[in-house]
Write a protein that holds these residues in place. Structure first.
Motif, mmCIF file in Angstrom:
data_model
loop_
_atom_site.group_PDB
_atom_site.id
_atom_site.type_symbol
_atom_site.label_atom_id
_atom_site.label_comp_id
_atom_site.label_asym_id
_atom_site.label_seq_id
_atom_site.Cartn_x
_atom_site.Cartn_y
_atom_site.Cartn_z
ATOM 1 N N THR A 147 0.883 -1.141 0.187
ATOM 2 C CA THR A 147 0.435 -0.008 0.201
ATOM 3 C C THR A 147 1.208 1.465 -0.069
ATOM 4 N N ALA A 148 0.289 2.195 -0.686
ATOM 5 C CA ALA A 148 1.179 3.672 -0.781
ATOM 6 C C ALA A 148 0.617 4.695 -0.577
ATOM 7 N N GLU A 149 0.738 5.897 0.005
ATOM 8 C CA GLU A 149 -0.322 7.092 -0.002
ATOM 9 C C GLU A 149 0.286 7.651 -1.054
ATOM 10 N N LEU A 150 -0.431 8.065 -1.937
ATOM 11 C CA LEU A 150 -0.236 8.480 -2.592
ATOM 12 C C LEU A 150 -1.618 10.257 -2.973
ATOM 13 N N PRO A 151 -1.448 11.111 -2.379
ATOM 14 C CA PRO A 151 -2.460 12.062 -2.334
ATOM 15 C C PRO A 151 -2.697 12.582 -3.561
ATOM 16 N N GLY A 152 -3.618 12.910 -4.152
ATOM 17 C CA GLY A 152 -3.824 14.071 -5.367
ATOM 18 C C GLY A 152 -3.149 13.262 -6.418
ATOM 19 N N ILE A 153 -3.462 12.225 -6.880
ATOM 20 C CA ILE A 153 -2.217 11.909 -8.126
ATOM 21 C C ILE A 153 -3.695 11.250 -8.073
ATOM 22 N N GLU A 154 -3.997 11.006 -10.317
ATOM 23 C CA GLU A 154 -4.922 10.331 -10.757
ATOM 24 C C GLU A 154 -4.277 9.313 -10.924
ATOM 25 N N PRO A 155 -5.308 8.142 -10.660
ATOM 26 C CA PRO A 155 -4.726 6.623 -11.704
ATOM 27 C C PRO A 155 -4.043 6.903 -12.267
ATOM 28 N N SER A 156 -4.130 7.508 -13.687
ATOM 29 C CA SER A 156 -3.310 7.458 -15.064
ATOM 30 C C SER A 156 -2.037 7.592 -15.042
ATOM 31 N N ASP A 157 -1.671 8.517 -13.768
ATOM 32 C CA ASP A 157 -0.925 9.124 -14.127
ATOM 33 C C ASP A 157 0.432 7.860 -13.188
ATOM 34 N N ILE A 158 0.330 7.203 -12.632
ATOM 35 C CA ILE A 158 0.926 6.249 -11.864
ATOM 36 C C ILE A 158 0.331 5.092 -13.106
ATOM 37 N N ASP A 159 2.338 4.687 -13.321
ATOM 38 C CA ASP A 159 2.709 3.875 -13.777
ATOM 39 C C ASP A 159 3.284 2.998 -12.670
ATOM 40 N N ILE A 160 2.692 1.231 -12.914
ATOM 41 C CA ILE A 160 3.063 0.368 -11.764
ATOM 42 C C ILE A 160 3.837 -0.895 -13.054
ATOM 43 N N SER A 161 5.076 -1.495 -12.918
ATOM 44 C CA SER A 161 5.297 -2.573 -13.361
ATOM 45 C C SER A 161 5.657 -3.930 -12.392
ATOM 46 N N VAL A 162 5.729 -4.885 -12.942
ATOM 47 C CA VAL A 162 6.945 -5.952 -12.499
ATOM 48 C C VAL A 162 7.775 -6.815 -13.274
ATOM 49 N N LYS A 163 9.124 -6.808 -12.605
ATOM 50 C CA LYS A 163 9.529 -7.661 -13.888
ATOM 51 C C LYS A 163 10.876 -8.423 -12.566
ATOM 52 N N ASP A 164 10.392 -9.684 -12.885
ATOM 53 C CA ASP A 164 10.306 -10.577 -12.031
ATOM 54 C C ASP A 164 10.625 -10.610 -10.709
ATOM 55 N N ASN A 165 11.619 -9.757 -9.286
ATOM 56 C CA ASN A 165 10.497 -10.027 -7.845
ATOM 57 C C ASN A 165 10.447 -8.663 -8.142
ATOM 58 N N VAL A 166 10.646 -7.510 -8.843
ATOM 59 C CA VAL A 166 10.795 -6.190 -8.185
ATOM 60 C C VAL A 166 9.232 -5.254 -8.566
ATOM 61 N N LEU A 167 8.525 -4.391 -8.139
ATOM 62 C CA LEU A 167 7.717 -3.550 -7.698
ATOM 63 C C LEU A 167 7.700 -2.644 -8.557
ATOM 64 N N THR A 168 7.802 -2.043 -9.161
ATOM 65 C CA THR A 168 8.286 -0.198 -9.473
ATOM 66 C C THR A 168 7.411 0.148 -9.748
ATOM 67 N N ILE A 169 6.823 1.734 -9.008
ATOM 68 C CA ILE A 169 5.480 2.781 -8.581
ATOM 69 C C ILE A 169 6.111 3.685 -9.402
#
Lengths: 142, 132
Positions: free
Chosen positions: A51-73
């Motif tokens: 869980t991450a606190e991202l106040p004031g950010i539109e969901p469309s402005d967030i990129d989530i990617s998974v490569k192997d065992n690393v999750l990047t926000i």
């Protein structure tokens, strides 16, 4: 603080250099500052949740990617548009690009990752793959 | 605006008396700007829904409270924590010239925006000076 170099009168800047070095040492560097966004990690038998606190950010402005065992926000926080003639009283929030990587206990495939955003809190659930789950071994009767 | 990764200030607890439940109360980060029509406040309150915000204006003191819905995932235990969950509270002393009837508030993605329009009689008036 005692500055022994001050005794060396031949170099008038020696004391200043020593003092500046002390200033550098006590000034926190950029790396010591808190990261954005702050994350909490939850763990269970079947899944891991971030869980991450991202106040004031539109969901469309967030990129989530998974490569192997690393999750990047990553993403960008847009500064609010100031109407003409407006002036700031306070500006405590910060804006700009951000990126955060979290290492998971196992490699995840794309179809087991689910992300949801509610009230400025992003929640990503990563399911545990079948091959990573512990296998129960039967004991055969002799 | 720089393209660097921004850093946030730590979530700081408010200097209020203890809560009965033992939960923390945080001080939301605020942006405040003034225009000719009034003042706009933007407060970061992640985890607070629009229904859980309480705004009061009493004796020129504007108090904003937000109740957090805690995330309690089933069958998951907290393994690592960087932020705490708790309610938000912050007060501001305003100048006299705001119309309490016209305060407008909205919550969007965890950010509360409060618009305080200036009272009509407090709008600046231009006084013409005649030469005699």
């Amino acid at each position: 603080m005692f500055y022994p170099t001050y005794a060396r009168r031949s170099d008038p800047f020696a004391l200043m250099r020593t003092m500046l070095r002390d200033v550098d040492r006590f000034t926190p560097t950029r790396t010591a500052q808190p990261e954005f966004p702050s994350v909490n990690v939850w763990q269970g038998d079947e899944a891991v949740a971030v869980t991450a606190e991202l106040p004031g950010i539109e969901p469309s402005d967030i990129d989530i990617s998974v490569k192997d065992n690393v999750l990047t926000i990553s993403g960008k926080r847009e500064a609010p548009e100031l109407p003409e003639g407006a002036r700031w009283h306070r500006n405590e929030r910060s804006y700009g690009e951000f990126s955060r990587a979290v290492r998971m206990p196992y490699a995840a495939s794309d179809d087991t990752v689910e992300a949801r955003m509610t009230n400025g809190i992003l929640r990503i659930v990563v399911g545990r793959p079948e091959e990573d789950k512990p296998k129960k071994i039967e004991i055969k009767a002799a | 605006m720089t393209s660097d990764v921004t850093q946030t200030a730590d979530k700081t607890p408010t200097e209020t008396p203890e809560t009965t439940t033992g939960g923390r109360i945080y001080r939301p980060l605020a942006d405040i700007m003034e225009t000719g029509e009034g003042v706009t406040l933007m407060l970061e309150m992640p985890g607070v829904a629009a229904d859980d915000v309480d705004i009061t204006l009493e004796q020129r003191v504007l108090t904003i409270r937000g109740k957090v819905q805690p995330t309690n995932p089933e069958r998951l235990q907290l393994a690592y924590a960087e932020y705490g969950e708790g309610d938000y509270e912050r007060s501001f002393t305003l100048s006299d010239d705001f119309d309490p009837e016209k305060i407008n508030a909205a919550v969007s993605h965890g950010v509360l925006t409060v618009a305080l329009p200036r009272a009509a009689e407090a709008q600046p008036r231009k006084i013409a000076v005649t030469a005699s």
